[in-house]
Design a protein around this motif. Structure first.
Motif, short mmCIF file in Angstrom:
data_model
loop_
_atom_site.label_atom_id
_atom_site.label_comp_id
_atom_site.label_asym_id
_atom_site.label_seq_id
_atom_site.Cartn_x
_atom_site.Cartn_y
_atom_site.Cartn_z
N PHE A 35 64.88 22.86 82.43
CA PHE A 35 64.30 23.28 81.16
C PHE A 35 65.26 22.95 80.02
CE2 PHE A 35 61.82 25.69 84.14
CZ PHE A 35 60.57 25.78 83.54
N GLU A 36 64.69 22.66 78.86
CA GLU A 36 65.49 22.30 77.69
C GLU A 36 65.60 23.48 76.73
OE1 GLU A 36 63.57 18.93 75.99
OE2 GLU A 36 63.87 17.68 77.77
N ASN A 37 66.63 23.45 75.90
CA ASN A 37 66.84 24.46 74.85
C ASN A 37 66.87 25.88 75.40
OD1 ASN A 37 66.81 22.41 72.87
ND2 ASN A 37 64.59 22.45 72.87
N VAL A 38 67.55 26.07 76.52
CA VAL A 38 67.69 27.39 77.13
C VAL A 38 68.88 28.08 76.46
CG1 VAL A 38 68.09 28.68 79.26
CG2 VAL A 38 66.76 26.55 79.31
N GLU A 39 68.64 29.26 75.92
CA GLU A 39 69.73 30.00 75.27
C GLU A 39 69.48 31.49 75.36
OE1 GLU A 39 68.72 30.13 70.62
OE2 GLU A 39 69.08 28.12 71.40
N TYR A 40 70.56 32.26 75.30
CA TYR A 40 70.44 33.71 75.30
C TYR A 40 69.99 34.18 73.92
CZ TYR A 40 72.74 34.32 79.81
OH TYR A 40 73.05 34.32 81.15
N ILE A 41 69.16 35.21 73.91
CA ILE A 41 68.77 35.88 72.67
C ILE A 41 69.68 37.08 72.51
CG2 ILE A 41 66.93 37.14 71.50
CD1 ILE A 41 64.94 35.53 73.19
N THR A 42 70.31 37.15 71.36
CA THR A 42 71.20 38.27 71.06
C THR A 42 70.73 38.93 69.77
OG1 THR A 42 72.71 36.94 69.73
CG2 THR A 42 73.15 37.03 72.11
N ASP A 43 71.36 40.04 69.43
CA ASP A 43 71.02 40.70 68.17
C ASP A 43 71.29 39.78 66.98
OD1 ASP A 43 70.20 43.00 69.40
OD2 ASP A 43 72.15 44.00 69.22
N GLU A 44 72.25 38.88 67.13
CA GLU A 44 72.62 38.00 66.03
C GLU A 44 71.63 36.85 65.82
OE1 GLU A 44 75.02 38.90 68.42
OE2 GLU A 44 75.62 40.53 67.09
N ASN A 45 70.95 36.39 66.88
CA ASN A 45 70.06 35.24 66.72
C ASN A 45 68.59 35.55 66.97
OD1 ASN A 45 69.85 35.40 69.49
ND2 ASN A 45 70.77 33.42 69.92
N ASP A 46 68.24 36.82 67.12
CA ASP A 46 66.84 37.20 67.36
C ASP A 46 66.18 37.53 66.03
OD1 ASP A 46 64.43 37.90 68.45
OD2 ASP A 46 65.16 39.69 69.47
N PHE A 47 65.20 36.73 65.65
CA PHE A 47 64.53 36.95 64.37
C PHE A 47 63.45 38.02 64.47
CE2 PHE A 47 62.32 33.58 66.60
CZ PHE A 47 60.99 33.94 66.50
N ARG A 48 63.08 38.43 65.67
CA ARG A 48 62.06 39.46 65.83
C ARG A 48 62.68 40.82 65.60
NH1 ARG A 48 60.89 35.91 70.13
NH2 ARG A 48 58.89 34.90 69.83
N THR A 49 62.04 41.62 64.78
CA THR A 49 62.52 42.97 64.54
C THR A 49 61.64 44.00 65.21
OG1 THR A 49 61.29 43.08 62.46
CG2 THR A 49 63.59 42.36 62.35
N ARG A 50 60.42 43.58 65.64
CA ARG A 50 59.49 44.48 66.32
C ARG A 50 58.73 43.70 67.37
NH1 ARG A 50 56.10 47.74 61.93
NH2 ARG A 50 54.55 46.77 63.24
N LEU A 51 58.25 44.40 68.35
CA LEU A 51 57.40 43.81 69.37
C LEU A 51 56.17 44.67 69.48
CD1 LEU A 51 57.00 41.64 71.51
CD2 LEU A 51 58.19 43.13 73.12
N SER A 52 55.01 44.08 69.23
CA SER A 52 53.75 44.80 69.25
C SER A 52 52.84 44.20 70.30
CB SER A 52 53.11 44.69 67.86
OG SER A 52 52.03 45.56 67.75
N VAL A 53 52.24 45.04 71.13
CA VAL A 53 51.36 44.58 72.19
C VAL A 53 49.98 45.17 71.96
CG1 VAL A 53 50.96 44.56 74.67
CG2 VAL A 53 53.30 44.49 73.79
N TRP A 54 48.95 44.31 72.07
CA TRP A 54 47.56 44.78 71.91
C TRP A 54 46.66 44.12 72.86
CZ3 TRP A 54 46.16 40.04 69.75
CH2 TRP A 54 47.07 39.47 68.88
#
Length: 52
Positions: free
Chosen positions: A33-52
Motif C-alpha cells: 500500500f502507498e502513503n501509509v502513515e500514522y495519524i496523530t493529534d498533530e496531523n489529524d484534521f478531523r475534530t469529530r467523528l459522527s456516525v449515522w
C-alpha cells in the motif's frame, strides 16, 4: 477500532490498541500500500467523528 473508507481508495483506521495498530501498519507496508502513515493529534484534521 474505526475503519473509514472513502471512494474505495482512501482508507483511515483508528485503533486504540497500539499492538494491533502496529500490526496493521506493517501489514499494509508489506502488501504494497502507498502513503501509509500514522495519524496523530498533530496531523489529524478531523475534530469529530459522527456516525449515522
Amino acid at each position: 477500532m474505526v475503519l473509514l473508507v472513502v471512494d474505495s481508495s482512501y482508507v483511515t483506521v483508528y485503533c486504540k490498541d497500539n499492538k494491533i495498530l502496529d500490526d496493521l501498519y506493517l501489514n499494509a507496508i508489506d502488501k504494497g500500500f502507498e502513503n501509509v502513515e500514522y495519524i496523530t493529534d498533530e496531523n489529524d484534521f478531523r475534530t469529530r467523528l459522527s456516525v449515522w
